[in-house]
Design an enzyme around this catalytic site. Structure first.
Site, short mmCIF file in Angstrom:
data_model
loop_
_atom_site.label_atom_id
_atom_site.label_comp_id
_atom_site.label_asym_id
_atom_site.label_seq_id
_atom_site.Cartn_x
_atom_site.Cartn_y
_atom_site.Cartn_z
N HIS A 185 0.95 -1.20 -0.42
CA HIS A 185 0.28 0.32 0.29
C HIS A 185 0.51 0.97 -0.26
O HIS A 185 1.81 1.50 -0.37
CB HIS A 185 -0.96 0.02 1.53
CG HIS A 185 0.22 0.35 2.33
ND1 HIS A 185 -0.36 -1.19 3.69
CD2 HIS A 185 0.64 0.67 3.16
CE1 HIS A 185 0.44 -0.58 4.03
NE2 HIS A 185 0.74 0.99 4.18
C1 T46 Z 1 2.20 0.63 6.90
C2 T46 Z 1 3.36 -0.54 8.03
C3 T46 Z 1 4.92 -0.28 8.32
C4 T46 Z 1 -5.27 -0.49 13.21
O1 T46 Z 1 -6.43 -0.87 13.25
N1 T46 Z 1 -3.99 0.96 13.42
C5 T46 Z 1 -2.70 0.75 13.35
O2 T46 Z 1 -2.50 1.80 13.90
C6 T46 Z 1 -2.98 -0.04 12.54
C7 T46 Z 1 -1.29 0.22 11.83
C8 T46 Z 1 -2.84 -0.84 11.70
N2 T46 Z 1 -4.40 -1.19 12.10
C9 T46 Z 1 -5.13 -2.37 11.59
C10 T46 Z 1 -5.29 -2.23 10.20
C11 T46 Z 1 -5.30 -3.52 9.89
O3 T46 Z 1 -6.75 -4.32 10.20
O4 T46 Z 1 -4.44 -2.99 11.67
C12 T46 Z 1 -4.50 -4.05 10.38
C13 T46 Z 1 -3.20 -4.60 10.13
O5 T46 Z 1 -2.41 -3.28 9.31
P1 T46 Z 1 -1.94 -3.42 7.52
O6 T46 Z 1 -2.27 -4.49 6.85
O7 T46 Z 1 -2.00 -2.22 7.42
O8 T46 Z 1 -0.72 -3.64 8.39
P2 T46 Z 1 0.69 -3.87 7.46
O9 T46 Z 1 1.52 -4.79 8.45
O10 T46 Z 1 0.28 -4.57 5.86
O11 T46 Z 1 0.90 -2.58 7.63
C14 T46 Z 1 1.64 -1.62 8.72
C15 T46 Z 1 0.56 -0.24 8.40
O12 T46 Z 1 -0.60 -0.38 7.83
C16 T46 Z 1 1.03 0.64 7.64
O13 T46 Z 1 0.74 1.72 7.76
O14 T46 Z 1 2.89 2.05 6.43
O15 T46 Z 1 2.56 -1.28 8.66
#
Ligand code: T46
Length: 136
Positions: free
Chosen positions: A52
């Site tokens: 993303h």
């Molecule tokens: C990024 C990389 C390095 C929340 O509810 N609150 C939060 O502050 C975050 C960061 C995530 N979430 C939820 C959203 C999803 O349901 O946690 C779940 C996992 O997040 P995501 O699929 O976006 O995880 P990554 O590892 O792909 O990305 C994360 C961060 O979202 C993003 O900002 O830059 O880590």
């Protein structure tokens, strides 16, 4: 390592006979005020995360333990850096597609961010990202 899409910064350490202490401070290592911190751990080496971009969010990526490969792209150029514990941290501005991969078993990747969590800030579709960058 040199990079133009992201900024690599040293995190100052103070060490003595008791061990080490690392410092991330506004105006020195950190170019923004932190509103949120989160850390990623327990991701297996075969798993990649991210895929993303953020519309506005600015972040600092820092490994507290182990290492991870961070790939970033502006839609035209791609750069890859390995973020290691006690090595350099990476500062990412908005508009960068990112993928984190090759997590070491023990990796703890800490992210400091300048905004609260907002799903509307994410671009999770690569074609939409390319269009937003006027490359699509
Ligand atoms: C990024 C990389 C390095 C929340 O509810 N609150 C939060 O502050 C975050 C960061 C995530 N979430 C939820 C959203 C999803 O349901 O946690 C779940 C996992 O997040 P995501 O699929 O976006 O995880 P990554 O590892 O792909 O990305 C994360 C961060 O979202 C993003 O900002 O830059 O880590």
């Amino acid at each position: 390592m040199t990079s133009s899409l992201l900024q690599l910064v040293e995190i100052p350490q103070r060490g003595d006979a008791r061990g080490s202490l690392s410092i991330v401070e506004l105006g020195k290592t950190l170019p923004f005020t932190v509103k949120r911190a989160y850390w990623i751990h327990g991701t297996r080496p075969c798993v990649s995360r991210g895929y993303h971009a953020h519309r506005e969010l600015r972040q600092l990526f820092c490994c507290l333990r182990g290492q991870v490969t961070l790939s970033v792209s502006d839609g035209l150029t791609k750069e890859e850096v390995v973020i290691q514990a006690f090595g350099q941290a990476a500062i990412l501005g908005p508009g960068l597609w990112r993928v984190m991969s090759n997590f070491s078993e023990d990796c703890i990747l800490m992210v400091l961010a300048d905004r609260e969590y907002d799903e509307a800030d994410y671009i999770r579709d690569y074609e939409e990202f390319r269009r937003a960058k006027n490359h699509g």
